[in-house]
Design a protein around this motif. Structure first.
Motif, PDB file in Angstrom:
ATOM      1  N   LEU A  89      42.874  30.916  42.937  1.00 42.31           N
ATOM      2  CA  LEU A  89      41.561  31.516  43.171  1.00 42.31           C
ATOM      3  C   LEU A  89      40.654  31.326  41.963  1.00 42.31           C
ATOM      4  N   ASN A  90      41.223  31.446  40.771  1.00 45.92           N
ATOM      5  CA  ASN A  90      40.468  31.209  39.535  1.00 45.92           C
ATOM      6  C   ASN A  90      39.889  29.796  39.516  1.00 45.92           C
ATOM      7  N   ILE A 105      33.774  34.812  33.964  1.00 43.50           N
ATOM      8  CA  ILE A 105      33.720  35.375  35.314  1.00 43.50           C
ATOM      9  C   ILE A 105      35.023  35.109  36.058  1.00 43.50           C
ATOM     10  N   ALA A 106      35.489  33.856  36.027  1.00 45.68           N
ATOM     11  CA  ALA A 106      36.657  33.468  36.807  1.00 45.68           C
ATOM     12  C   ALA A 106      37.926  34.160  36.303  1.00 45.68           C
ATOM     13  N   GLN A 143      40.297  37.071  38.136  1.00 47.50           N
ATOM     14  CA  GLN A 143      41.730  36.840  38.344  1.00 47.50           C
ATOM     15  C   GLN A 143      42.549  38.021  37.832  1.00 47.50           C
ATOM     16  N   SER A 144      42.213  38.528  36.641  1.00 46.58           N
ATOM     17  CA  SER A 144      42.985  39.640  36.073  1.00 46.58           C
ATOM     18  C   SER A 144      42.831  40.900  36.927  1.00 46.58           C
ATOM     19  N   LEU A 166      43.894  41.092  29.361  1.00 44.98           N
ATOM     20  CA  LEU A 166      44.644  41.737  30.435  1.00 44.98           C
ATOM     21  C   LEU A 166      45.549  40.736  31.151  1.00 44.98           C
ATOM     22  N   LEU A 167      45.043  39.527  31.331  1.00 42.94           N
ATOM     23  CA  LEU A 167      45.823  38.517  32.037  1.00 42.94           C
ATOM     24  C   LEU A 167      47.109  38.174  31.296  1.00 42.94           C
ATOM     25  N   GLU A 168      47.059  38.207  29.951  1.00 40.84           N
ATOM     26  CA  GLU A 168      48.263  37.953  29.157  1.00 40.84           C
ATOM     27  C   GLU A 168      49.354  38.969  29.476  1.00 40.84           C
ATOM     28  N   THR A 169      48.957  40.225  29.657  1.00 40.81           N
ATOM     29  CA  THR A 169      49.924  41.279  29.966  1.00 40.81           C
ATOM     30  C   THR A 169      50.341  41.253  31.427  1.00 40.81           C
TER      31      THR A 169
END
Length: 540
Positions: free
Chosen positions: A402-403, A429-430, A434-435, A379-382
Protein backbone atom coordinates in the motif's frame (compact mmCIF):
# COMPACT_ATOMS: atom_id res chain seq x y z
CA UNK A 1 15.23 -9.96 29.47
CA UNK A 2 14.71 -7.77 32.54
CA UNK A 3 13.51 -4.24 32.04
CA UNK A 4 16.78 -2.82 33.37
CA UNK A 5 18.73 -4.90 30.84
CA UNK A 6 16.49 -3.66 28.03
CA UNK A 7 17.13 -0.07 29.09
CA UNK A 8 20.88 -0.69 29.13
CA UNK A 9 20.68 -2.24 25.67
CA UNK A 10 18.75 0.75 24.35
CA UNK A 11 21.30 3.18 25.82
CA UNK A 12 24.22 1.17 24.38
CA UNK A 13 22.61 1.20 20.94
CA UNK A 14 21.79 4.90 21.28
CA UNK A 15 25.44 5.67 22.02
CA UNK A 16 26.87 3.48 19.25
CA UNK A 17 24.28 4.46 16.66
CA UNK A 18 24.90 8.10 17.59
CA UNK A 19 28.62 7.69 16.87
CA UNK A 20 27.71 5.89 13.65
CA UNK A 21 25.54 8.78 12.50
CA UNK A 22 28.17 11.36 13.47
CA UNK A 23 30.83 9.52 11.45
CA UNK A 24 28.33 9.22 8.58
CA UNK A 25 27.74 12.97 8.65
CA UNK A 26 31.52 13.62 8.77
CA UNK A 27 31.87 11.32 5.75
CA UNK A 28 29.16 13.21 3.88
CA UNK A 29 30.66 16.58 4.82
CA UNK A 30 34.01 15.53 3.37
CA UNK A 31 32.33 14.28 0.21
CA UNK A 32 30.17 17.40 -0.05
CA UNK A 33 33.20 19.69 0.25
CA UNK A 34 34.74 17.86 -2.72
CA UNK A 35 31.73 17.35 -4.98
CA UNK A 36 28.93 19.71 -3.84
CA UNK A 37 25.47 19.14 -5.35
CA UNK A 38 27.09 17.94 -8.58
CA UNK A 39 26.17 15.54 -11.35
CA UNK A 40 29.21 13.42 -10.39
CA UNK A 41 27.86 12.91 -6.89
CA UNK A 42 24.37 12.23 -8.26
CA UNK A 43 25.98 9.41 -10.26
CA UNK A 44 27.67 7.93 -7.18
CA UNK A 45 24.49 8.04 -5.11
CA UNK A 46 22.34 6.38 -7.77
CA UNK A 47 24.98 3.68 -8.40
CA UNK A 48 24.42 2.44 -4.83
CA UNK A 49 20.73 1.67 -5.35
CA UNK A 50 20.71 -1.84 -6.82
CA UNK A 51 23.68 -3.21 -4.80
CA UNK A 52 22.07 -1.84 -1.63
CA UNK A 53 18.76 -3.34 -2.70
CA UNK A 54 20.35 -6.75 -3.23
CA UNK A 55 22.00 -6.66 0.22
CA UNK A 56 18.85 -5.51 1.99
CA UNK A 57 16.66 -8.03 0.18
CA UNK A 58 18.79 -11.07 0.91
CA UNK A 59 20.51 -10.52 4.24
CA UNK A 60 20.47 -6.97 5.56
CA UNK A 61 16.79 -6.17 5.95
CA UNK A 62 15.06 -9.34 4.87
CA UNK A 63 16.72 -12.45 6.23
CA UNK A 64 18.34 -10.95 9.34
CA UNK A 65 15.07 -9.56 10.71
CA UNK A 66 13.34 -12.91 10.20
CA UNK A 67 16.39 -14.79 11.55
CA UNK A 68 16.33 -13.20 15.02
CA UNK A 69 12.88 -14.48 16.18
CA UNK A 70 13.40 -17.98 14.73
CA UNK A 71 16.95 -18.26 16.05
CA UNK A 72 15.79 -17.01 19.47
CA UNK A 73 13.16 -19.74 19.54
CA UNK A 74 15.78 -22.40 18.64
CA UNK A 75 18.16 -21.16 21.36
CA UNK A 76 15.40 -21.44 23.98
CA UNK A 77 14.23 -24.90 22.86
CA UNK A 78 17.36 -26.65 21.50
CA UNK A 79 20.41 -24.66 22.61
CA UNK A 80 23.03 -22.47 20.99
CA UNK A 81 24.73 -25.12 18.82
CA UNK A 82 21.44 -25.94 17.10
CA UNK A 83 20.91 -22.22 16.54
CA UNK A 84 24.33 -21.90 14.89
CA UNK A 85 23.50 -24.81 12.58
CA UNK A 86 20.39 -22.91 11.55
CA UNK A 87 22.51 -19.79 11.05
CA UNK A 88 24.99 -21.67 8.83
CA UNK A 89 22.21 -22.90 6.56
CA UNK A 90 20.81 -19.39 6.24
CA UNK A 91 24.23 -17.77 5.67
CA UNK A 92 25.20 -20.31 3.01
CA UNK A 93 21.92 -19.79 1.17
CA UNK A 94 22.20 -15.99 1.43
CA UNK A 95 25.74 -15.95 0.01
CA UNK A 96 24.84 -18.16 -2.95
CA UNK A 97 21.76 -16.08 -3.76
CA UNK A 98 23.76 -12.84 -3.49
CA UNK A 99 26.45 -14.23 -5.79
CA UNK A 100 23.89 -15.29 -8.40
CA UNK A 101 22.08 -11.95 -8.53
CA UNK A 102 25.31 -9.93 -8.34
CA UNK A 103 26.59 -11.66 -11.48
CA UNK A 104 23.29 -10.95 -13.28
CA UNK A 105 23.31 -7.27 -12.30
CA UNK A 106 26.98 -6.88 -13.29
CA UNK A 107 26.30 -8.34 -16.73
CA UNK A 108 23.15 -6.26 -17.34
CA UNK A 109 24.38 -3.05 -15.67
CA UNK A 110 24.14 -0.80 -18.77
CA UNK A 111 20.52 -1.55 -19.73
CA UNK A 112 19.49 -1.48 -16.06
CA UNK A 113 20.81 2.09 -15.84
CA UNK A 114 19.69 3.42 -19.23
CA UNK A 115 16.16 2.00 -19.58
CA UNK A 116 13.20 4.36 -19.22
CA UNK A 117 12.04 2.23 -16.29
CA UNK A 118 15.61 1.90 -15.02
CA UNK A 119 17.41 3.72 -12.25
CA UNK A 120 18.68 6.82 -14.11
CA UNK A 121 16.88 7.36 -17.45
CA UNK A 122 17.43 11.12 -17.31
CA UNK A 123 21.24 10.99 -17.13
CA UNK A 124 23.64 11.64 -20.02
CA UNK A 125 25.42 8.76 -21.80
CA UNK A 126 28.67 9.42 -19.91
CA UNK A 127 26.86 9.54 -16.57
CA UNK A 128 25.08 6.27 -17.32
CA UNK A 129 28.39 4.59 -18.17
CA UNK A 130 29.94 5.75 -14.89
CA UNK A 131 26.88 4.57 -12.92
CA UNK A 132 27.33 1.08 -14.42
CA UNK A 133 31.05 1.02 -13.49
CA UNK A 134 30.40 2.10 -9.90
CA UNK A 135 27.51 -0.32 -9.57
CA UNK A 136 29.81 -3.24 -10.41
CA UNK A 137 32.32 -2.08 -7.80
CA UNK A 138 29.60 -1.77 -5.16
CA UNK A 139 28.52 -5.35 -5.82
CA UNK A 140 31.81 -6.51 -4.28
CA UNK A 141 30.81 -4.82 -1.02
CA UNK A 142 27.38 -6.40 -1.35
CA UNK A 143 28.90 -9.89 -1.37
CA UNK A 144 30.73 -9.11 1.87
CA UNK A 145 27.60 -7.65 3.45
CA UNK A 146 25.60 -10.77 2.51
CA UNK A 147 27.48 -12.52 5.33
CA UNK A 148 28.26 -9.60 7.62
CA UNK A 149 24.65 -8.44 7.79
CA UNK A 150 23.48 -11.87 8.87
CA UNK A 151 26.19 -12.07 11.52
CA UNK A 152 24.65 -8.96 13.09
CA UNK A 153 21.31 -10.75 13.36
CA UNK A 154 22.90 -13.93 14.71
CA UNK A 155 24.72 -12.05 17.46
CA UNK A 156 21.62 -10.04 18.37
CA UNK A 157 19.65 -13.29 18.67
CA UNK A 158 22.28 -14.22 21.29
CA UNK A 159 21.56 -10.85 22.94
CA UNK A 160 24.97 -9.50 22.06
CA UNK A 161 24.67 -5.96 20.69
CA UNK A 162 28.08 -4.29 21.07
CA UNK A 163 29.98 -5.62 18.04
CA UNK A 164 26.98 -5.37 15.68
CA UNK A 165 26.55 -1.78 16.84
CA UNK A 166 30.26 -1.00 16.25
CA UNK A 167 30.28 -2.54 12.76
CA UNK A 168 28.51 0.39 11.00
CA UNK A 169 31.01 2.81 12.57
CA UNK A 170 33.88 0.83 11.00
CA UNK A 171 31.98 0.86 7.71
CA UNK A 172 31.89 4.67 7.81
CA UNK A 173 35.58 4.82 8.69
CA UNK A 174 36.38 2.84 5.55
CA UNK A 175 34.33 5.27 3.49
CA UNK A 176 36.01 8.25 5.15
CA UNK A 177 39.37 6.77 4.12
CA UNK A 178 38.07 6.61 0.56
CA UNK A 179 36.89 10.23 0.72
CA UNK A 180 40.08 11.59 2.34
CA UNK A 181 42.77 9.53 0.58
CA UNK A 182 41.45 7.75 -2.49
CA UNK A 183 39.04 10.24 -4.06
CA UNK A 184 40.67 13.72 -3.79
CA UNK A 185 42.80 15.20 -6.55
CA UNK A 186 44.20 17.74 -4.08
CA UNK A 187 45.57 16.61 -0.69
CA UNK A 188 44.01 17.38 2.67
CA UNK A 189 46.13 18.86 5.43
CA UNK A 190 45.77 17.99 9.12
CA UNK A 191 47.81 20.69 10.79
CA UNK A 192 51.24 20.45 9.15
CA UNK A 193 50.70 16.86 8.02
CA UNK A 194 49.84 16.35 4.36
CA UNK A 195 47.59 13.41 3.61
CA UNK A 196 48.30 11.41 0.44
CA UNK A 197 45.74 11.63 -2.35
CA UNK A 198 45.22 9.25 -5.26
CA UNK A 199 42.80 11.33 -7.36
CA UNK A 200 40.39 8.47 -8.08
CA UNK A 201 37.28 10.67 -7.89
CA UNK A 202 33.99 8.86 -7.33
CA UNK A 203 35.74 5.56 -8.05
CA UNK A 204 37.78 6.23 -4.89
CA UNK A 205 34.52 6.63 -2.97
CA UNK A 206 33.35 3.24 -4.26
CA UNK A 207 36.67 1.66 -3.21
CA UNK A 208 36.13 3.12 0.26
CA UNK A 209 32.75 1.37 0.37
CA UNK A 210 34.47 -1.98 -0.27
CA UNK A 211 37.04 -1.28 2.47
CA UNK A 212 34.28 -0.30 4.88
CA UNK A 213 32.41 -3.54 4.17
CA UNK A 214 35.52 -5.57 5.03
CA UNK A 215 35.91 -3.71 8.34
CA UNK A 216 32.17 -4.22 9.02
CA UNK A 217 32.72 -8.00 8.77
CA UNK A 218 36.04 -8.27 10.62
CA UNK A 219 34.95 -6.37 13.76
CA UNK A 220 32.27 -9.00 14.43
CA UNK A 221 34.51 -12.08 14.19
CA UNK A 222 35.68 -11.94 17.86
CA UNK A 223 32.07 -11.99 19.06
CA UNK A 224 31.35 -15.05 16.91
CA UNK A 225 34.29 -16.82 18.56
CA UNK A 226 33.06 -15.81 22.02
CA UNK A 227 29.61 -17.30 21.35
CA UNK A 228 31.15 -20.57 20.09
CA UNK A 229 30.10 -20.21 16.46
CA UNK A 230 30.71 -23.30 14.33
CA UNK A 231 30.18 -23.08 10.58
CA UNK A 232 28.43 -25.99 8.88
CA UNK A 233 28.83 -26.33 5.08
CA UNK A 234 25.17 -27.28 4.52
CA UNK A 235 21.79 -25.86 3.58
CA UNK A 236 19.50 -28.04 5.71
CA UNK A 237 16.16 -27.77 3.89
CA UNK A 238 14.95 -30.80 5.85
CA UNK A 239 15.29 -28.90 9.16
CA UNK A 240 11.92 -27.60 10.45
CA UNK A 241 13.45 -24.32 11.68
CA UNK A 242 15.03 -23.67 8.28
CA UNK A 243 11.71 -24.40 6.55
CA UNK A 244 9.88 -22.11 8.97
CA UNK A 245 12.37 -19.32 8.33
CA UNK A 246 12.04 -19.72 4.55
CA UNK A 247 8.22 -19.63 4.80
CA UNK A 248 8.42 -16.29 6.60
CA UNK A 249 11.14 -15.11 4.23
CA UNK A 250 8.91 -15.02 1.15
CA UNK A 251 6.62 -12.19 2.35
CA UNK A 252 9.56 -10.45 4.03
CA UNK A 253 11.61 -10.39 0.83
CA UNK A 254 8.66 -8.95 -1.05
CA UNK A 255 8.22 -6.30 1.67
CA UNK A 256 11.85 -5.23 1.42
CA UNK A 257 11.65 -5.38 -2.38
CA UNK A 258 8.72 -2.95 -2.32
CA UNK A 259 10.63 -0.62 0.03
CA UNK A 260 13.60 -0.66 -2.34
CA UNK A 261 11.28 0.02 -5.26
CA UNK A 262 10.20 3.13 -3.37
CA UNK A 263 13.82 4.35 -3.35
CA UNK A 264 14.16 3.57 -7.04
CA UNK A 265 10.92 5.46 -7.78
CA UNK A 266 12.29 8.35 -5.72
CA UNK A 267 15.52 8.56 -7.72
CA UNK A 268 13.72 7.94 -11.00
CA UNK A 269 11.54 10.98 -10.36
CA UNK A 270 14.47 13.04 -9.04
CA UNK A 271 16.64 12.28 -12.10
CA UNK A 272 14.05 14.17 -14.17
CA UNK A 273 14.47 17.31 -12.07
CA UNK A 274 17.25 19.90 -11.92
CA UNK A 275 20.87 19.02 -11.12
CA UNK A 276 21.33 18.31 -7.42
CA UNK A 277 17.82 16.97 -6.75
CA UNK A 278 19.07 13.39 -6.26
CA UNK A 279 21.79 14.52 -3.86
CA UNK A 280 19.43 16.89 -2.00
CA UNK A 281 17.13 13.92 -1.39
CA UNK A 282 20.09 11.77 -0.35
CA UNK A 283 21.36 14.38 2.14
CA UNK A 284 17.86 15.21 3.38
CA UNK A 285 17.17 11.54 4.01
CA UNK A 286 20.56 11.20 5.74
CA UNK A 287 19.72 13.99 8.21
CA UNK A 288 16.25 12.57 8.80
CA UNK A 289 17.85 9.19 9.46
CA UNK A 290 19.81 10.65 12.40
CA UNK A 291 16.79 11.07 14.71
CA UNK A 292 15.00 8.08 13.16
CA UNK A 293 17.95 5.81 13.93
CA UNK A 294 18.46 7.15 17.45
CA UNK A 295 14.76 6.77 18.24
CA UNK A 296 13.05 4.20 16.03
CA UNK A 297 15.92 1.90 15.07
CA UNK A 298 17.39 1.87 18.59
CA UNK A 299 14.05 0.96 20.16
CA UNK A 300 13.15 -1.56 17.46
CA UNK A 301 16.56 -3.27 17.57
CA UNK A 302 16.57 -3.41 21.36
CA UNK A 303 13.11 -4.89 21.78
CA UNK A 304 13.04 -7.49 18.96
CA UNK A 305 14.92 -10.28 20.82
CA UNK A 306 12.87 -9.53 23.95
CA UNK A 307 9.57 -9.60 22.05
CA UNK A 308 10.65 -12.88 20.46
CA UNK A 309 11.32 -14.38 23.91
CA UNK A 310 7.90 -13.22 25.17
CA UNK A 311 6.17 -14.83 22.18
CA UNK A 312 8.16 -18.07 22.53
CA UNK A 313 7.22 -18.29 26.22
CA UNK A 314 3.58 -17.24 25.67
CA UNK A 315 3.92 -14.04 27.74
CA UNK A 316 1.42 -12.00 25.71
CA UNK A 317 0.85 -9.28 28.34
CA UNK A 318 4.58 -8.47 28.57
CA UNK A 319 4.75 -8.43 24.76
CA UNK A 320 1.93 -5.89 24.43
CA UNK A 321 3.22 -3.71 27.27
CA UNK A 322 6.68 -3.51 25.70
CA UNK A 323 5.22 -2.50 22.32
CA UNK A 324 3.02 0.17 23.89
CA UNK A 325 5.94 1.69 25.78
CA UNK A 326 8.08 1.70 22.63
CA UNK A 327 5.34 3.43 20.62
CA UNK A 328 4.89 6.11 23.27
CA UNK A 329 8.63 6.72 23.29
CA UNK A 330 8.65 6.98 19.47
CA UNK A 331 5.98 9.68 19.48
CA UNK A 332 7.32 11.61 22.46
CA UNK A 333 10.90 11.74 21.17
CA UNK A 334 10.17 12.23 17.46
CA UNK A 335 7.65 15.10 17.52
CA UNK A 336 10.03 17.54 19.18
CA UNK A 337 13.05 16.32 17.21
CA UNK A 338 11.30 16.91 13.88
CA UNK A 339 10.17 20.44 14.66
CA UNK A 340 13.39 21.59 16.31
CA UNK A 341 15.66 20.20 13.57
CA UNK A 342 13.42 21.56 10.83
CA UNK A 343 13.69 25.07 12.25
CA UNK A 344 17.19 25.22 13.71
CA UNK A 345 19.40 23.22 11.37
CA UNK A 346 19.67 25.51 8.34
CA UNK A 347 22.63 27.70 9.44
CA UNK A 348 24.61 24.63 10.50
CA UNK A 349 23.99 22.90 7.16
CA UNK A 350 25.00 25.98 5.18
CA UNK A 351 28.20 26.35 7.22
CA UNK A 352 29.10 22.66 7.12
CA UNK A 353 28.47 22.03 3.41
CA UNK A 354 29.51 25.45 2.06
CA UNK A 355 26.42 25.48 -0.15
CA UNK A 356 25.09 28.69 -1.65
CA UNK A 357 21.72 30.07 -0.55
CA UNK A 358 19.71 28.31 -3.26
CA UNK A 359 21.34 24.92 -2.61
CA UNK A 360 20.87 25.26 1.15
CA UNK A 361 17.22 26.21 0.67
CA UNK A 362 16.60 23.20 -1.58
CA UNK A 363 18.23 20.85 0.93
CA UNK A 364 16.37 22.31 3.93
CA UNK A 365 12.92 22.14 2.35
CA UNK A 366 13.68 18.59 1.23
CA UNK A 367 14.73 17.73 4.78
CA UNK A 368 11.57 19.33 6.22
CA UNK A 369 9.51 17.18 3.89
CA UNK A 370 11.19 14.09 5.34
CA UNK A 371 10.90 15.32 8.95
CA UNK A 372 7.12 15.58 8.66
CA UNK A 373 7.11 11.79 8.57
CA UNK A 374 9.70 11.19 11.30
CA UNK A 375 7.13 9.87 13.80
CA UNK A 376 5.67 7.53 11.17
CA UNK A 377 9.10 6.15 10.29
CA UNK A 378 9.99 5.62 13.97
CA UNK A 379 6.70 3.87 14.71
CA UNK A 380 7.19 1.63 11.70
CA UNK A 381 10.52 0.43 13.11
CA UNK A 382 8.72 -0.82 16.22
CA UNK A 383 5.48 -2.06 14.64
CA UNK A 384 7.19 -4.12 11.93
CA UNK A 385 9.34 -5.84 14.55
CA UNK A 386 6.24 -6.51 16.65
CA UNK A 387 4.83 -8.53 13.76
CA UNK A 388 8.11 -10.33 13.01
CA UNK A 389 8.53 -11.29 16.67
CA UNK A 390 5.32 -13.29 16.12
CA UNK A 391 6.93 -14.72 12.95
CA UNK A 392 4.16 -13.01 10.97
CA UNK A 393 5.31 -11.42 7.70
CA UNK A 394 2.19 -11.19 5.51
CA UNK A 395 0.61 -8.15 7.15
CA UNK A 396 3.80 -6.02 6.95
CA UNK A 397 3.92 -7.04 3.27
CA UNK A 398 0.39 -5.72 2.70
CA UNK A 399 1.29 -2.46 4.44
CA UNK A 400 4.44 -2.02 2.35
CA UNK A 401 2.56 -2.67 -0.89
CA UNK A 402 0.00 0.00 0.00
CA UNK A 403 2.91 2.34 0.77
CA UNK A 404 4.42 1.75 -2.68
CA UNK A 405 1.11 2.40 -4.46
CA UNK A 406 0.60 5.63 -2.50
CA UNK A 407 4.20 6.70 -3.14
CA UNK A 408 3.84 6.34 -6.91
CA UNK A 409 0.47 8.11 -7.03
CA UNK A 410 1.30 11.01 -4.71
CA UNK A 411 4.89 11.39 -5.95
CA UNK A 412 3.77 11.62 -9.57
CA UNK A 413 1.48 14.51 -8.63
CA UNK A 414 3.95 16.44 -6.45
CA UNK A 415 7.47 16.06 -7.86
CA UNK A 416 7.15 18.50 -10.76
CA UNK A 417 5.23 21.06 -8.71
CA UNK A 418 7.44 21.06 -5.61
CA UNK A 419 10.75 19.69 -6.96
CA UNK A 420 12.74 17.51 -4.51
CA UNK A 421 10.66 18.63 -1.46
CA UNK A 422 7.60 17.18 -3.19
CA UNK A 423 9.26 13.76 -3.22
CA UNK A 424 10.30 13.96 0.46
CA UNK A 425 6.75 15.06 1.38
CA UNK A 426 5.44 12.03 -0.53
CA UNK A 427 7.74 9.84 1.57
CA UNK A 428 6.31 11.23 4.81
CA UNK A 429 2.69 10.80 3.77
CA UNK A 430 3.12 7.23 2.51
CA UNK A 431 5.21 5.90 5.42
CA UNK A 432 3.01 7.55 8.06
CA UNK A 433 -0.13 6.02 6.58
CA UNK A 434 1.59 2.62 6.50
CA UNK A 435 2.51 2.84 10.20
CA UNK A 436 -1.05 3.87 11.15
CA UNK A 437 -2.50 1.00 9.11
CA UNK A 438 -0.24 -1.59 10.76
CA UNK A 439 -0.86 -0.19 14.24
CA UNK A 440 -4.59 -0.67 13.76
CA UNK A 441 -4.03 -4.27 12.65
CA UNK A 442 -1.68 -4.90 15.58
CA UNK A 443 -4.46 -4.09 18.05
CA UNK A 444 -6.67 -6.81 16.58
CA UNK A 445 -6.56 -10.34 18.07
CA UNK A 446 -3.83 -12.33 16.24
CA UNK A 447 -6.19 -15.13 15.28
CA UNK A 448 -8.69 -12.83 13.51
CA UNK A 449 -6.75 -10.01 11.85
CA UNK A 450 -5.25 -12.06 8.99
CA UNK A 451 -8.65 -13.58 8.14
CA UNK A 452 -10.14 -10.10 8.24
CA UNK A 453 -7.56 -8.71 5.79
CA UNK A 454 -7.89 -11.73 3.50
CA UNK A 455 -11.61 -11.01 3.23
CA UNK A 456 -10.95 -8.41 0.57
CA UNK A 457 -14.44 -6.94 0.31
CA UNK A 458 -14.62 -6.35 4.04
CA UNK A 459 -11.09 -4.98 4.07
CA UNK A 460 -11.68 -2.37 1.37
CA UNK A 461 -15.04 -1.35 2.86
CA UNK A 462 -13.21 -0.72 6.12
CA UNK A 463 -10.51 1.33 4.36
CA UNK A 464 -13.13 3.50 2.65
CA UNK A 465 -15.65 3.80 5.47
CA UNK A 466 -16.15 5.66 8.71
CA UNK A 467 -15.18 2.62 10.80
CA UNK A 468 -11.55 3.02 9.70
CA UNK A 469 -11.39 6.50 11.24
CA UNK A 470 -13.01 5.20 14.42
CA UNK A 471 -10.57 2.27 14.61
CA UNK A 472 -7.60 4.61 14.15
CA UNK A 473 -8.93 6.87 16.90
CA UNK A 474 -9.42 3.95 19.29
CA UNK A 475 -6.00 2.47 18.53
CA UNK A 476 -4.34 5.83 19.13
CA UNK A 477 -6.16 6.24 22.45
CA UNK A 478 -5.19 2.77 23.67
CA UNK A 479 -1.58 2.84 22.50
CA UNK A 480 -0.55 6.45 23.05
CA UNK A 481 -2.84 7.79 25.78
CA UNK A 482 -2.29 11.55 25.76
CA UNK A 483 1.28 11.29 24.44
CA UNK A 484 0.31 12.67 21.01
CA UNK A 485 -1.42 15.75 22.47
CA UNK A 486 1.32 16.61 24.97
CA UNK A 487 4.13 16.00 22.48
CA UNK A 488 2.38 17.99 19.76
CA UNK A 489 1.84 21.01 21.98
CA UNK A 490 5.38 20.79 23.32
CA UNK A 491 6.86 20.52 19.83
CA UNK A 492 4.97 23.57 18.57
CA UNK A 493 5.88 25.67 21.61
CA UNK A 494 9.58 24.70 21.66
CA UNK A 495 9.79 25.18 17.87
CA UNK A 496 8.29 28.67 18.22
CA UNK A 497 10.91 29.58 20.84
CA UNK A 498 13.70 28.30 18.57
CA UNK A 499 12.37 30.27 15.60
CA UNK A 500 11.99 33.51 17.58
CA UNK A 501 15.51 33.25 18.98
CA UNK A 502 17.04 32.61 15.56
CA UNK A 503 15.07 35.51 14.06
CA UNK A 504 16.07 37.92 16.83
CA UNK A 505 18.57 40.73 16.25
CA UNK A 506 20.83 40.21 19.24
CA UNK A 507 23.98 42.27 18.71
CA UNK A 508 27.23 40.48 17.93
CA UNK A 509 25.59 37.05 18.09
CA UNK A 510 26.50 34.85 15.14
CA UNK A 511 23.68 32.96 13.38
CA UNK A 512 25.45 29.66 14.11
CA UNK A 513 25.52 30.47 17.80
CA UNK A 514 21.85 31.45 17.70
CA UNK A 515 21.07 28.19 15.91
CA UNK A 516 22.83 26.00 18.49
CA UNK A 517 21.52 28.01 21.43
CA UNK A 518 18.00 28.08 19.98
CA UNK A 519 17.86 24.30 19.48
CA UNK A 520 19.35 23.66 22.94
CA UNK A 521 16.82 25.95 24.61
CA UNK A 522 14.01 24.36 22.58
CA UNK A 523 15.04 20.88 23.79
CA UNK A 524 15.08 22.08 27.41
CA UNK A 525 11.60 23.56 26.97
CA UNK A 526 10.33 20.38 25.30
CA UNK A 527 11.51 17.95 28.00
CA UNK A 528 8.77 18.77 30.60
CA UNK A 529 6.11 17.94 28.00
CA UNK A 530 7.42 14.38 27.65
CA UNK A 531 8.36 13.60 31.25
CA UNK A 532 6.03 10.53 31.35
CA UNK A 533 7.86 9.11 28.31
CA UNK A 534 11.24 9.83 29.90
CA UNK A 535 10.08 7.89 32.97
CA UNK A 536 9.10 5.01 30.68
CA UNK A 537 12.63 5.00 29.25
CA UNK A 538 14.13 4.83 32.74
CA UNK A 539 12.12 1.71 33.57
CA UNK A 540 11.85 0.20 30.09
Amino acid sequence: MKASSLTKTALLLFFCFGIDKITAIIRQLIIARQFGLSSELDVFNIANNLPDMLFILISGGAMSLVLIPVMTEVIIKDGRMAAWRLFSSVANLAFLCSLFFAVIIAILAEPIVASEIGIAPGFSAEQKRTVAELMRMNLIATMIFSISGLIMGGLQANKHFLMPALAPILYNIGQIFGALILAPSKPYWIGSFRLPCLGMGVHGLATGVILGALLHLLIQIPALIRFQFRWSPVIAFHDESVRKLLRIMGPRILSVFFVQLIFIVRDNLASRLSTGAVTALSYGYMFQQLPETLIGTVLGTAILPTLSVFISKGERANYETTIQKACQLCIGLSFGSAVILGIGLQPLIQFAFHFDTAQTSLLMWTLRGFLLGLAGHCLLETVNRAFYAQQEALLPLIGTFLNLVLYILIGSMLFRRLDAPGISLTDSIAFTLQSVFLLCLLKMPPETRLRWVQSRGRFWRWIQGERSAHSIQMAAKVIFGNTILRSGIGALFSGFVCYMLMSSHIENLNILVKSVFGMTLAIIIYIPFILPEIKILRHF
